[in-house]
Design a protein around this motif. Structure first.
Motif, PDB file in Angstrom:
ATOM      1  N   ASP A  45      -0.620  -2.644 -14.958  1.00 11.68           N
ATOM      2  CA  ASP A  45      -1.985  -2.400 -15.440  1.00 11.68           C
ATOM      3  C   ASP A  45      -2.895  -1.845 -14.354  1.00 11.68           C
ATOM      4  OD1 ASP A  45      -1.498  -3.249 -18.090  1.00 11.68           O
ATOM      5  OD2 ASP A  45      -1.690  -5.348 -17.473  1.00 11.68           O
ATOM      6  N   GLY A  46      -2.325  -1.077 -13.432  1.00  9.49           N
ATOM      7  CA  GLY A  46      -3.115  -0.453 -12.378  1.00  9.49           C
ATOM      8  C   GLY A  46      -3.455  -1.372 -11.224  1.00  9.49           C
ATOM      9  N   GLN A  47      -2.922  -2.579 -11.223  1.00  5.68           N
ATOM     10  CA  GLN A  47      -3.190  -3.534 -10.135  1.00  5.68           C
ATOM     11  C   GLN A  47      -2.700  -2.944  -8.811  1.00  5.68           C
ATOM     12  OE1 GLN A  47      -1.745  -7.442 -11.035  1.00  5.68           O
ATOM     13  NE2 GLN A  47      -2.317  -8.274  -9.052  1.00  5.68           N
ATOM     14  N   LYS A  48      -3.493  -3.104  -7.745  1.00  4.42           N
ATOM     15  CA  LYS A  48      -3.188  -2.454  -6.467  1.00  4.42           C
ATOM     16  C   LYS A  48      -2.960  -3.423  -5.316  1.00  4.42           C
ATOM     17  CE  LYS A  48      -6.193   1.255  -7.942  1.00  4.42           C
ATOM     18  NZ  LYS A  48      -7.562   1.719  -7.906  1.00  4.42           N
ATOM     19  N   ASP A  49      -2.875  -4.721  -5.589  1.00  3.00           N
ATOM     20  CA  ASP A  49      -2.802  -5.680  -4.489  1.00  3.00           C
ATOM     21  C   ASP A  49      -1.504  -6.491  -4.451  1.00  3.00           C
ATOM     22  OD1 ASP A  49      -3.278  -7.113  -6.791  1.00  3.00           O
ATOM     23  OD2 ASP A  49      -4.913  -8.316  -5.965  1.00  3.00           O
ATOM     24  N   LEU A  50      -0.482  -6.014  -5.105  1.00  2.00           N
ATOM     25  CA  LEU A  50       0.819  -6.689  -5.081  1.00  2.00           C
ATOM     26  C   LEU A  50       1.608  -6.255  -3.851  1.00  2.00           C
ATOM     27  CD1 LEU A  50       1.718  -6.236  -8.855  1.00  2.00           C
ATOM     28  CD2 LEU A  50       0.890  -8.311  -7.734  1.00  2.00           C
ATOM     29  N   PRO A  51       2.641  -6.997  -3.471  1.00  3.80           N
ATOM     30  CA  PRO A  51       3.479  -6.583  -2.343  1.00  3.80           C
ATOM     31  C   PRO A  51       4.158  -5.235  -2.635  1.00  3.80           C
ATOM     32  CG  PRO A  51       3.953  -8.864  -2.969  1.00  3.80           C
ATOM     33  CD  PRO A  51       3.059  -8.290  -4.026  1.00  3.80           C
ATOM     34  N   ARG A  52       4.293  -4.424  -1.608  1.00  4.36           N
ATOM     35  CA  ARG A  52       4.876  -3.086  -1.738  1.00  4.36           C
ATOM     36  C   ARG A  52       6.235  -3.114  -2.426  1.00  4.36           C
ATOM     37  NH1 ARG A  52       4.827   2.108   0.204  1.00  4.36           N
ATOM     38  NH2 ARG A  52       6.807   2.948   0.941  1.00  4.36           N
ATOM     39  N   TRP A  53       7.071  -4.091  -2.075  1.00 10.48           N
ATOM     40  CA  TRP A  53       8.416  -4.135  -2.650  1.00 10.48           C
ATOM     41  C   TRP A  53       8.386  -4.273  -4.169  1.00 10.48           C
ATOM     42  CZ3 TRP A  53       9.823  -8.339  -5.452  1.00 10.48           C
ATOM     43  CH2 TRP A  53       9.166  -9.554  -5.208  1.00 10.48           C
ATOM     44  N   MET A  54       7.375  -4.934  -4.700  1.00  4.60           N
ATOM     45  CA  MET A  54       7.288  -5.078  -6.155  1.00  4.60           C
ATOM     46  C   MET A  54       7.067  -3.719  -6.820  1.00  4.60           C
ATOM     47  SD  MET A  54       5.188  -8.624  -6.742  1.00  4.60           S
ATOM     48  CE  MET A  54       5.428  -8.611  -8.513  1.00  4.60           C
ATOM     49  N   TYR A  55       6.196  -2.917  -6.227  1.00  4.63           N
ATOM     50  CA  TYR A  55       5.957  -1.573  -6.764  1.00  4.63           C
ATOM     51  C   TYR A  55       7.215  -0.725  -6.658  1.00  4.63           C
ATOM     52  CZ  TYR A  55       1.024  -2.842  -6.509  1.00  4.63           C
ATOM     53  OH  TYR A  55      -0.181  -3.467  -6.666  1.00  4.63           O
ATOM     54  N   LEU A  56       7.870  -0.762  -5.502  1.00  6.18           N
ATOM     55  CA  LEU A  56       9.060   0.059  -5.304  1.00  6.18           C
ATOM     56  C   LEU A  56      10.169  -0.310  -6.276  1.00  6.18           C
ATOM     57  CD1 LEU A  56       9.194   0.330  -1.414  1.00  6.18           C
ATOM     58  CD2 LEU A  56       8.642   2.146  -3.056  1.00  6.18           C
ATOM     59  N   ARG A  57      10.373  -1.581  -6.510  1.00  3.08           N
ATOM     60  CA  ARG A  57      11.422  -1.993  -7.452  1.00  3.08           C
ATOM     61  C   ARG A  57      11.126  -1.480  -8.861  1.00  3.08           C
ATOM     62  NH1 ARG A  57      14.036  -7.818  -6.264  1.00  3.08           N
ATOM     63  NH2 ARG A  57      14.389  -7.536  -4.038  1.00  3.08           N
ATOM     64  N   GLU A  58       9.872  -1.601  -9.279  1.00  3.74           N
ATOM     65  CA  GLU A  58       9.497  -1.119 -10.613  1.00  3.74           C
ATOM     66  C   GLU A  58       9.621   0.401 -10.688  1.00  3.74           C
ATOM     67  OE1 GLU A  58       8.292  -1.682 -14.596  1.00  3.74           O
ATOM     68  OE2 GLU A  58       9.014  -3.095 -13.096  1.00  3.74           O
ATOM     69  N   ASP A  59       9.188   1.066  -9.614  1.00  2.00           N
ATOM     70  CA  ASP A  59       9.262   2.531  -9.584  1.00  2.00           C
ATOM     71  C   ASP A  59      10.700   3.019  -9.677  1.00  2.00           C
ATOM     72  OD1 ASP A  59       6.507   2.502  -9.269  1.00  2.00           O
ATOM     73  OD2 ASP A  59       6.570   2.935  -7.123  1.00  2.00           O
ATOM     74  N   ILE A  60      11.588   2.432  -8.903  1.00  2.00           N
ATOM     75  CA  ILE A  60      12.991   2.858  -8.916  1.00  2.00           C
ATOM     76  C   ILE A  60      13.622   2.559 -10.275  1.00  2.00           C
ATOM     77  CG2 ILE A  60      15.270   2.532  -7.870  1.00  2.00           C
ATOM     78  CD1 ILE A  60      13.208   4.151  -6.159  1.00  2.00           C
ATOM     79  N   LYS A  61      13.301   1.410 -10.843  1.00  2.00           N
ATOM     80  CA  LYS A  61      13.808   1.075 -12.185  1.00  2.00           C
ATOM     81  C   LYS A  61      13.373   2.137 -13.194  1.00  2.00           C
ATOM     82  CE  LYS A  61      11.874  -2.039 -14.789  1.00  2.00           C
ATOM     83  NZ  LYS A  61      11.338  -3.291 -15.320  1.00  2.00           N
ATOM     84  N   ASN A  62      12.097   2.509 -13.159  1.00  2.00           N
ATOM     85  CA  ASN A  62      11.588   3.525 -14.078  1.00  2.00           C
ATOM     86  C   ASN A  62      12.227   4.879 -13.811  1.00  2.00           C
ATOM     87  OD1 ASN A  62       9.895   1.887 -15.618  1.00  2.00           O
ATOM     88  ND2 ASN A  62       8.235   2.077 -14.149  1.00  2.00           N
ATOM     89  N   LEU A  63      12.353   5.240 -12.548  1.00  2.76           N
ATOM     90  CA  LEU A  63      12.980   6.514 -12.203  1.00  2.76           C
ATOM     91  C   LEU A  63      14.396   6.584 -12.760  1.00  2.76           C
ATOM     92  CD1 LEU A  63      13.349   9.197 -10.716  1.00  2.76           C
ATOM     93  CD2 LEU A  63      13.772   7.879  -8.622  1.00  2.76           C
TER      94      LEU A  63
END
Length: 101
Positions: A45-63
């Protein structure tokens, strides 16, 4: 071809507003053409304060679920976007431009 699922890759870290406006603009353009868009700026939901690894895992999953990838200008200055480019290449996920040929 317009029903392809496209992942948007680009720099975020250290940029104003995390570069979300550029991601959203590209997502709008692609959706208007009929593509299904995977926009990392919409994750969590556009949240910007989570740990970097959480974003990367979601990004790679989506990719990995995408049919192709497209890159925002300046992506090559981003470690995360370069990782996405590597994963895409190694997993045989073409760029949007390659699929449009």
């Amino acid at each position: 071809m317009a029903s392809l699922k496209v992942y948007i890759s680009g720099a975020m870290t250290g940029l104003p507003e995390w570069n979300y406006p550029a991601f959203h603009t590209r997502a709008t353009e692609l959706r208007q053409k009929g593509y299904i868009v995977l926009n990392p700026a919409e994750n969590f939901d556009g949240q910007k304060d989570l740990p970097r690894w959480m974003y990367l895992r979601e990004d790679i999953k989506n990719l990995l679920s995408a049919d192709c990838i497209t890159f925002l200008p300046g992506f090559e200055k981003s470690a995360g976007a370069l990782l996405e480019a590597l994963v895409a290449r190694e997993c045989n996920i073409p760029t949007l431009e390659e699929t449009e040929q």
